[in-house]
Design an enzyme around this catalytic site. Structure first.
Site, PDB file in Angstrom:
ATOM      1  N   GLY A   9       0.844  -1.170  -0.004  1.00  0.00           N
ATOM      2  CA  GLY A   9       0.126   0.023   0.165  1.00  0.00           C
ATOM      3  C   GLY A   9       1.075   1.198   0.024  1.00  0.00           C
ATOM      4  N   ILE A  13      -0.284   6.642   3.526  1.00  0.00           N
ATOM      5  CA  ILE A  13       0.533   6.281   4.782  1.00  0.00           C
ATOM      6  C   ILE A  13       1.843   5.721   4.133  1.00  0.00           C
ATOM      7  CG2 ILE A  13       0.545   4.628   6.655  1.00  0.00           C
ATOM      8  CD1 ILE A  13      -2.360   5.138   7.113  1.00  0.00           C
ATOM      9  N   ARG A  95     -15.435   2.724   9.953  1.00  0.00           N
ATOM     10  CA  ARG A  95     -14.429   1.702   9.492  1.00  0.00           C
ATOM     11  C   ARG A  95     -15.084   0.434   9.121  1.00  0.00           C
ATOM     12  NH1 ARG A  95     -12.519   4.992  14.120  1.00  0.00           N
ATOM     13  NH2 ARG A  95     -10.592   6.067  13.974  1.00  0.00           N
ATOM     14  N   ASN A 102     -12.114  -3.942   2.240  1.00  0.00           N
ATOM     15  CA  ASN A 102     -10.570  -4.183   2.669  1.00  0.00           C
ATOM     16  C   ASN A 102     -10.336  -5.731   3.097  1.00  0.00           C
ATOM     17  OD1 ASN A 102      -9.745  -1.819   2.271  1.00  0.00           O
ATOM     18  ND2 ASN A 102     -10.509  -0.971   4.416  1.00  0.00           N
ATOM     19  N   ILE A 125      -1.849  -1.770   9.411  1.00  0.00           N
ATOM     20  CA  ILE A 125      -2.401  -0.373   9.523  1.00  0.00           C
ATOM     21  C   ILE A 125      -3.812  -0.349   9.175  1.00  0.00           C
ATOM     22  CG2 ILE A 125      -2.275   1.918   9.505  1.00  0.00           C
ATOM     23  CD1 ILE A 125       0.888   1.392   9.355  1.00  0.00           C
ATOM     24  N   HIS A 183      -9.836  -0.325  17.912  1.00  0.00           N
ATOM     25  CA  HIS A 183      -9.624   0.831  17.060  1.00  0.00           C
ATOM     26  C   HIS A 183     -10.862   1.359  16.626  1.00  0.00           C
ATOM     27  CE1 HIS A 183      -7.537   4.249  15.277  1.00  0.00           C
ATOM     28  NE2 HIS A 183      -7.979   3.715  13.981  1.00  0.00           N
TER      29      HIS A 183
HETATM   30  O1  TXD Z   1      -4.672   4.013  13.041  1.00  0.00           O
HETATM   31  C1  TXD Z   1      -5.014   3.302  12.037  1.00  0.00           C
HETATM   32  N1  TXD Z   1      -4.766   2.264  12.389  1.00  0.00           N
HETATM   33  C2  TXD Z   1      -5.530   3.881  10.886  1.00  0.00           C
HETATM   34  C3  TXD Z   1      -5.436   3.112   9.830  1.00  0.00           C
HETATM   35  C4  TXD Z   1      -5.223   5.574  10.758  1.00  0.00           C
HETATM   36  C5  TXD Z   1      -5.538   5.984   9.817  1.00  0.00           C
HETATM   37  C6  TXD Z   1      -5.708   5.635   8.253  1.00  0.00           C
HETATM   38  N2  TXD Z   1      -6.347   3.910   8.536  1.00  0.00           N
HETATM   39  C7  TXD Z   1      -6.343   2.987   7.520  1.00  0.00           C
HETATM   40  O2  TXD Z   1      -5.154   2.835   6.743  1.00  0.00           O
HETATM   41  C8  TXD Z   1      -7.123   3.552   6.263  1.00  0.00           C
HETATM   42  O3  TXD Z   1      -8.416   3.633   6.577  1.00  0.00           O
HETATM   43  C9  TXD Z   1      -6.806   2.723   5.322  1.00  0.00           C
HETATM   44  O4  TXD Z   1      -7.504   1.581   5.457  1.00  0.00           O
HETATM   45  C10 TXD Z   1      -5.316   2.519   5.542  1.00  0.00           C
HETATM   46  C11 TXD Z   1      -4.416   3.323   4.504  1.00  0.00           C
HETATM   47  O5  TXD Z   1      -4.655   4.553   4.573  1.00  0.00           O
HETATM   48  P1  TXD Z   1      -4.138   5.678   3.478  1.00  0.00           P
HETATM   49  O6  TXD Z   1      -4.522   7.064   3.883  1.00  0.00           O
HETATM   50  O7  TXD Z   1      -2.734   5.325   3.286  1.00  0.00           O
HETATM   51  O8  TXD Z   1      -4.839   5.010   2.184  1.00  0.00           O
HETATM   52  P2  TXD Z   1      -4.535   5.276   0.667  1.00  0.00           P
HETATM   53  O9  TXD Z   1      -3.844   6.579   0.514  1.00  0.00           O
HETATM   54  O10 TXD Z   1      -5.831   4.950  -0.001  1.00  0.00           O
HETATM   55  O11 TXD Z   1      -3.475   4.086   0.344  1.00  0.00           O
HETATM   56  C12 TXD Z   1      -3.878   2.964   0.525  1.00  0.00           C
HETATM   57  C13 TXD Z   1      -3.108   2.231  -0.683  1.00  0.00           C
HETATM   58  C14 TXD Z   1      -3.772   2.667  -1.953  1.00  0.00           C
HETATM   59  O12 TXD Z   1      -2.692   3.459  -2.721  1.00  0.00           O
HETATM   60  C15 TXD Z   1      -4.329   1.574  -2.953  1.00  0.00           C
HETATM   61  O13 TXD Z   1      -3.711   1.559  -4.264  1.00  0.00           O
HETATM   62  C16 TXD Z   1      -3.299   0.450  -2.368  1.00  0.00           C
HETATM   63  O14 TXD Z   1      -3.543   0.761  -0.887  1.00  0.00           O
HETATM   64  N3  TXD Z   1      -3.820  -0.888  -2.328  1.00  0.00           N
HETATM   65  C17 TXD Z   1      -3.237  -1.977  -2.592  1.00  0.00           C
HETATM   66  N4  TXD Z   1      -1.836  -2.063  -2.486  1.00  0.00           N
HETATM   67  C18 TXD Z   1      -1.301  -3.443  -2.723  1.00  0.00           C
HETATM   68  N5  TXD Z   1      -2.233  -4.395  -2.855  1.00  0.00           N
HETATM   69  C19 TXD Z   1      -3.564  -4.278  -3.047  1.00  0.00           C
HETATM   70  N6  TXD Z   1      -4.490  -5.425  -3.220  1.00  0.00           N
HETATM   71  C20 TXD Z   1      -4.187  -2.978  -2.827  1.00  0.00           C
HETATM   72  N7  TXD Z   1      -5.499  -2.610  -2.605  1.00  0.00           N
HETATM   73  C21 TXD Z   1      -5.168  -1.292  -2.607  1.00  0.00           C
END
Ligand code: TXD
Length: 318
Positions: A9, A13, A95, A102, A125, A183
């Protein structure tokens, strides 16, 4: 120094994680996987690599759309998922609403780890946090519960500390605070363990203000989502996850809140819940039992029930 950290990802983040790991020289190699764009992960890694002369850091960083670059990772940090983006009507998904989307993504992540990074420390995360790490644990072959954990409590506790410091008018460094449980909206800021310079927090912040602070802590994620308009908090989660990586990599024996698999502790069995743990070279080396007031115990029970409900949905999902 860690040999290789994988990040699945490469979004908000993931990008901060990759840049931070390079700037801290935390690992010799970084691998960033993302399915987006022509090759967003490769683009982000090239951007970070081109900053290395300024960072003064020589890290081998690679981005790709495929999981094979995770081969040999000592750590895999999972951020793959869909964040809580604001809808046009101004509301935003909970969430749990993110769960279905997810879970599919999580199964792909588990598959990638099984194939390329078995035995790596896993710090997840992605939201819904407690359910996603639970799913990863179920889908990763022979997963050692000491080496898989969720990151949320470090962030939630940091938010609590920040708000208490602000109200007390002192440095954040003077604050001890911990948030336990899931969370989500039922997370439990533990006031009885909150200290300012080692003294009970009530000596510095009135009870009514603490009520408001604890509410704000529970809703802090949503507060940032509303202000951003799209996406969710991303710097604080990334930095919080690296606190856990460093505690393990440097064998710090550091007590931090970790979403860990409970096997009887806190009267919970088979769920991942945020509790204080000692993090060291073996990962989760000890789960710390802390004394709670009756209200805190009741609130923790409620939070565990919420985690249990979401995990039941995970088990029910294909
Ligand atoms: O405290 C915590 N744990 C939370 C977590 C705090 C803030 C954000 N929280 C969660 O982290 C949020 O609700 C998301 O579920 C994740 C990631 O947050 P982010 O802001 O980084 O989301 P983005 O910018 O959308 O990045 C997620 C990336 C995106 O670029 C997708 O293309 C990629 O995940 N993605 C994948 N990568 C690899 N493989 C697969 N299958 C895939 N699917 C999506």
């Amino acid at each position: 120094m860690i040999n290789k950290i994988g990040i699945v990802g490469g979004g908000n983040i993931g990008g901060v994680l990759a840049a931070e790991i390079v700037s801290r020289r935390l690992a010799r190699n970084v691998a960033l996987v993302d399915v987006k764009g022509p090759d967003m992960a490769a683009g982000k890694c090239l951007d970070i690599a081109e900053a290395m002369p300024v960072y003064g850091s020589d890290v081998n960083i690679v981005g790709a759309k495929t999981y094979d670059i995770l081969a040999g990772c000592d750590f895999v940090i999972n951020t793959a998922g869909v964040p809580r983006t604001m809808r046009p009507d101004g509301t935003y998904p909970s969430r749990d609403e993110l769960l279905a989307i997810n879970l599919k993504i999580t199964d792909q992540v588990a598959d990638g780890i099984n194939k390329y990074a078995p035995g790596a420390f896993i710090i997840s995360i992605a939201n819904p946090l407690d359910a996603i790490v639970y799913r990863l644990y179920k889908k990763i072959n022979k997963c050692n519960p000491k080496r898989i954990m969720g990151m949320a409590g470090v962030l939630d506790s940091a938010r609590y500390k920040y708000f208490v410091a602000e109200a007390a008018g002192v440095s954040v460094e003077n604050i001890e605070a911990v948030v336990l449980g899931g969370h989500g909206d039922t997370m439990v800021p533990i006031r009885s363990a909150c200290r300012v310079y080692g003294l009970p927090v009530e000596q510095f912040v009135p009870a009514k203000k603490l009520d408001a602070i604890e509410d704000r802590t529970r809703n802090a994620g949503g507060e940032v989502v509303k202000l951003l308009g799209s996406g969710s908090a991303f710097v604080s989660p990334a930095i919080s996850a690296l606190e856990m990586v460093e505690a393990i990599a440097f064998d710090k024996k550091k007590i931090v809140p970790v979403c860990a698999l409970l096997q009887g502790e806190y009267s919970v069995k088979g769920l991942f819940v945020g509790v204080p743990c000692v993090l060291g070279k073996d990962g989760i080396e000890k789960i710390i039992k802390i004394k709670l007031t009756s209200e805190e115990s009741a609130a923790l029970k409620k939070s565990v029930a919420a985690v249990k409900k979401t995990c039941a949905e995970v088990d029910a999902a294909k």
